[in-house]
Write a protein that holds these residues in place. Structure first.
Motif, PDB file in Angstrom:
ATOM      1  N   UNK A 142      98.783  65.034  73.391  1.00  0.00           N
ATOM      2  CA  UNK A 142      99.722  64.357  72.404  1.00  0.00           C
ATOM      3  C   UNK A 142     100.482  65.295  71.573  1.00  0.00           C
ATOM      4  N   UNK A 143     101.630  64.800  71.170  1.00  0.00           N
ATOM      5  CA  UNK A 143     102.303  65.715  70.244  1.00  0.00           C
ATOM      6  C   UNK A 143     103.405  64.993  69.249  1.00  0.00           C
ATOM      7  N   UNK A 144     103.722  65.455  68.114  1.00  0.00           N
ATOM      8  CA  UNK A 144     104.693  64.761  67.294  1.00  0.00           C
ATOM      9  C   UNK A 144     105.921  65.481  67.372  1.00  0.00           C
ATOM     10  N   UNK A 145     106.859  64.786  66.955  1.00  0.00           N
ATOM     11  CA  UNK A 145     108.270  65.330  66.865  1.00  0.00           C
ATOM     12  C   UNK A 145     108.856  65.583  65.603  1.00  0.00           C
ATOM     13  N   UNK A 146     109.745  66.469  65.430  1.00  0.00           N
ATOM     14  CA  UNK A 146     110.254  66.658  64.249  1.00  0.00           C
ATOM     15  C   UNK A 146     109.927  68.092  63.743  1.00  0.00           C
ATOM     16  N   UNK A 147     111.007  68.794  63.179  1.00  0.00           N
ATOM     17  CA  UNK A 147     110.760  70.282  62.569  1.00  0.00           C
ATOM     18  C   UNK A 147     109.484  70.752  62.247  1.00  0.00           C
ATOM     19  N   UNK A 148     109.253  71.279  61.146  1.00  0.00           N
ATOM     20  CA  UNK A 148     107.992  71.903  60.861  1.00  0.00           C
ATOM     21  C   UNK A 148     106.758  71.338  60.911  1.00  0.00           C
ATOM     22  N   UNK A 149     106.921  69.997  61.047  1.00  0.00           N
ATOM     23  CA  UNK A 149     105.777  69.106  60.782  1.00  0.00           C
ATOM     24  C   UNK A 149     105.253  68.665  62.371  1.00  0.00           C
ATOM     25  N   UNK A 150     106.121  69.212  63.420  1.00  0.00           N
ATOM     26  CA  UNK A 150     105.572  68.979  64.744  1.00  0.00           C
ATOM     27  C   UNK A 150     104.351  69.559  64.989  1.00  0.00           C
TER      28      UNK A 150
END
Length: 76
Positions: free
Chosen positions: A54-62
């Motif tokens: 799994x992964x999350x999207x977006x800048x430094x919080x990815x």
């Protein structure tokens, strides 16, 4: 868990009922059979294994990782 024997019994009951009617209705038969199959399919248990990436999207919080436990899903 799918119960094939129960579905078979319900279909046989439907056929017996249809034969006992004085007026045959293809629409009633099709509707009831569709309901039986729908109920059968929705009774399935779907187990999703642990360890799926799994992964999350977006800048430094990815973040990336994997699932940590199995899950159970339902068909709606």
């Amino acid at each position: 868990m799918l119960n094939k024997q129960l579905l078979k019994t319900q279909i046989l009951d439907l056929l017996t009922d249809m034969r006992s009617r004085t007026e045959v209705s293809d629409s009633d038969f099709a509707g009831t059979l569709a309901d039986l199959i729908d109920t059968y399919i929705r009774s399935a248990t779907i187990t999703i294994a642990a360890g799926i990436p799994v992964s999350t999207a977006g800048g430094p919080t990815a973040q990336t990782g994997t699932t940590t436990a199995p899950a159970v899903a339902t068909i709606q």
